[in-house]
Design an enzyme around this catalytic site. Structure first.
Site, PDB file in Angstrom:
ATOM      1  N   LYS A 126       0.843  -1.201   0.000  1.00 28.08           N
ATOM      2  CA  LYS A 126       0.000   0.000   0.000  1.00 28.08           C
ATOM      3  C   LYS A 126       0.879   1.252   0.000  1.00 28.08           C
ATOM      4  O   LYS A 126       1.875   1.301   0.719  1.00 28.08           O
ATOM      5  CB  LYS A 126      -0.907  -0.027   1.232  1.00 28.08           C
TER       6      LYS A 126
ATOM      7  N   SER B 193      -9.815   1.872   2.791  1.00 34.55           N
ATOM      8  CA  SER B 193      -8.934   2.597   1.917  1.00 34.55           C
ATOM      9  C   SER B 193      -7.917   1.732   1.168  1.00 34.55           C
ATOM     10  O   SER B 193      -7.409   2.163   0.137  1.00 34.55           O
ATOM     11  CB  SER B 193      -8.184   3.661   2.720  1.00 34.55           C
TER      12      SER B 193
ATOM     13  N   SER C  33      -9.971  -0.441   6.953  1.00 26.50           N
ATOM     14  CA  SER C  33      -9.356  -0.294   5.633  1.00 26.50           C
ATOM     15  C   SER C  33      -8.652  -1.525   5.077  1.00 26.50           C
ATOM     16  O   SER C  33      -8.227  -1.524   3.923  1.00 26.50           O
ATOM     17  CB  SER C  33      -8.373   0.877   5.639  1.00 26.50           C
TER      18      SER C  33
END
Lengths: 84, 486
Positions: free
Chosen positions: B77, B152, B176
């Site tokens: 990420k 997210s 997330s």
């Protein structure tokens, strides 16, 4: 609040921000239904204790590495607009 | 080649059925073919990936031992620092920022000979649940590209579901990791707060953030957790503890396991199909000899309010550092304050600004007691609820999200989107570990179930998750956009 946040909004943006913040904050008033008079605030999920490390010097960024991402620099320093 | 998990591929590498370089090239090619539609990645690192893969092949050829993850291509990420690579947090503010150091999880993965194909998309600064808040545009769900992948960590989930990576790291502040895993038919694990170091994770809400894996099955979750967990002196909230082998928890026996079911997680906001899927999973556990225990967590319904006070409060402080001085984006100004304001107004997106404003509001002198302090106290009540529940049960079962992935633009006002986080945010507030696993399908889209444990109860939730997964192989499926040529 915008100045405190160091943010500026156009007139339309500001209206939208106000409206959404109002509806969010109004919703949050539901927390008043809970009696918290005798409740301690909880800042962290795990038990808090001071974490100290031995006072031993260790290597850190060099001046060059620290300035690698600087938007503006001069003579090994960050450069910013005039303050006073 | 479709159900490619870390553990399957590890066996193939050891048996020399394929090389890490071949494997990496295959995934690079598949990623490049899929990216036009999926947009899971913000940057790629193929040269480094191939060099690392070649090193793993050399080790295997020399008969040296290699880790479970060695040479298996993954993705990281883009709010986790890899030295020398950009780390954008999907924000204009950090569009060109090159991380000058490695996150602790990256150092640990280096030690495990990891291979990363690149950095994945997210909602700006991890604030959002759809990747629609990314400055670089959203990622798309590999099950249906008209739907969001969740967020997210939506880029990480989309990458794994589309077979653009075998595994990925995400971060979870209010769901997330778990919600995108659920939306993409994957397994996502949010570890106990403090189990995985946050050093080198761009801070959003420091008392809630945790890094964890998004993977195809429970075994892979245990493998990645083995690689990244552990005490780190550079993160003062990291828990000092002995290293464990989480693979030992992968057992199908759930006899006597007490599974708590709080009514409050099955309220009117949760879709019928989700409730039914989770309930049929509970029936499975009961059949296997587990005990279903009704428990109550009355303060669940306060979770969204408490979270959206505490997380923005912490974010407003954490994001004060983005001022255009030391690093990142700068917009010139008349004087220094004007420079700050112009930089931040142009550098941050709308949702990030909203949370900074909310955070500063709830922390301001006139409202601190009414909002921030009140939220910290109700957080305590919520923690007490969970503690009481875990006195009666070993794990708690709950939906991972109200339903399957929603369509782009489905939520026009922020509050209704915040309400969607009701299943996940309470877990971060109390610091508990939780794993989301596929539990069913609705109209061809995956649904997820969470198994929540007490602090450091990772083994229990892995055990429960593994038992369900092994008995339901039909739920571990490849997304239509993840199909690969053999």
């Amino acid at each position: 609040m915008a100045l405190l946040s160091r943010l500026a909004f156009g007139p339309e943006e500001l209206e939208e921000m106000k409206a959404s913040m109002n509806s969010i904050l109004t919703y949050m008033d539901e927390l008043n239904q809970y009696d918290t008079e005798k409740v301690e605030p909880m800042v962290h999920a795990v038990e808090q204790y001071n974490v100290m490390r031995d006072d031993v010097p260790h290597t850190s960024f060099t001046n060059e590495e620290a300035l690698l991402n600087a938007p503006e620099k001069e003579n090994g320093y960050f450069k910013v607009p005039k303050i006073i | 080649m479709n159900q490619m998990t870390i553990h399957d591929l590890h066996e193939k590498l050891l048996a020399k059925e394929l090389s890490a370089v071949e494997l990496t090239k295959t995934f690079i090619a598949h990623r490049d073919a899929a990216e036009g539609e999926i947009h899971a990645y913000l940057s790629t690192s193929d040269e480094a990936a191939l060099a690392k893969a070649a090193a793993v092949d050399a080790k295997i050829a020399a008969g040296e031992p290699v880790s479970d993850m060695a040479g298996i291509p993954g993705a990281i990420k883009d709010n986790i620092c890899i030295k020398g690579e950009t780390c954008t947090a999907a924000s204009r503010m950090l569009e060109h920022w090159v991380a000058p150091y490695n996150a602790t999880v990256i150092e640990k993965l280096e030690a495990a000979d990891y291979v990363s194909l690149g950095k994945t998309n997210l909602d700006e600064f991890a604030m959002g649940s759809s990747t629609e808040n990314s400055y670089f545009g959203p990622s798309r769900n590999p099950w249906n590209t008209e739907c969001v992948p969740g967020g997210s960590s939506g880029g990480s989930a989309a990458a794994v579901a589309a077979n653009e990576a075998v595994w990925a790291l995400g971060s979870d502040t209010g769901g997330s990791i778990r919600q995108p895993a659920s939306f993409c038919g994957l397994v996502g694990l949010k570890p106990t707060y403090g189990l995985v170091s946050r050093y080198g994770l761009l801070a959003f809400a420091s008392s809630l953030d945790q890094i964890g894996p998004i993977v195809k099955d429970v075994t892979d979750a245990a493998i990645v957790l083995n690689a990244i967990a552990g005490h780190d002196p550079r993160d003062s909230t990291s828990i000092p503890m002995e290293k464990k082998d989480y693979k030992e928890a992968l057992k199908t026996d759930v006899k006597g396991l007490r599974i708590g079911v709080p009514d409050e997680f099955f309220g009117p906001g949760i879709k019928e199909e989700t409730k039914e899927a989770v309930k049929s999973a509970l029936a499975f556990y009961e059949k296997e000899g587990a005990e279903i225990v009704p428990v109550s967590i009355p303060h669940i319904k306060s979770g969204v309010s408490v979270y959206y006070i505490i997380a923005p409060a912490e974010a407003s402080s954490n994001l004060a550092r983005y001022d255009g001085v030391g690093f990142g984006f700068r917009m010139p100004g008349e004087d220094i304050v004007d420079m700050y304001i112009k930089t931040r107004s142009a550098g941050f997106g709308k949702e990030v600004k909203r949370r900074i404003m909310l955070g500063n509001y709830v922390l301001s002198a006139g409202y601190y007691d009414a909002y921030y302090l009140k939220a910290l106290k109700v957080r305590h009540l919520l923690k007490d609820d969970f503690d009481r529940a875990f006195a009666q049960c070993d794990v708690i079962a709950a939906p991972s999200a109200s339903g399957a992935a929603f369509r782009f633009g489905a939520f026009s006002d922020p509050l209704s989107l915040y309400m969607e986080d009701i299943c996940t945010v309470p877990v971060n507030l109390v610091g508990a570990p939780s794993i989301s696993i596929p539990v069913g399908f609705h109209d061809g889209m995956p649904l997820g179930m969470q198994l929540i444990g007490p602090a450091l109860g990772e083994e229990r939730i892995l055990n429960a998750a593994y038992a369900f997964e092994q008995a339901h192989p039909e739920l571990t499926r490849t997304a239509p956009k993840g199909e690969m040529e053999a």
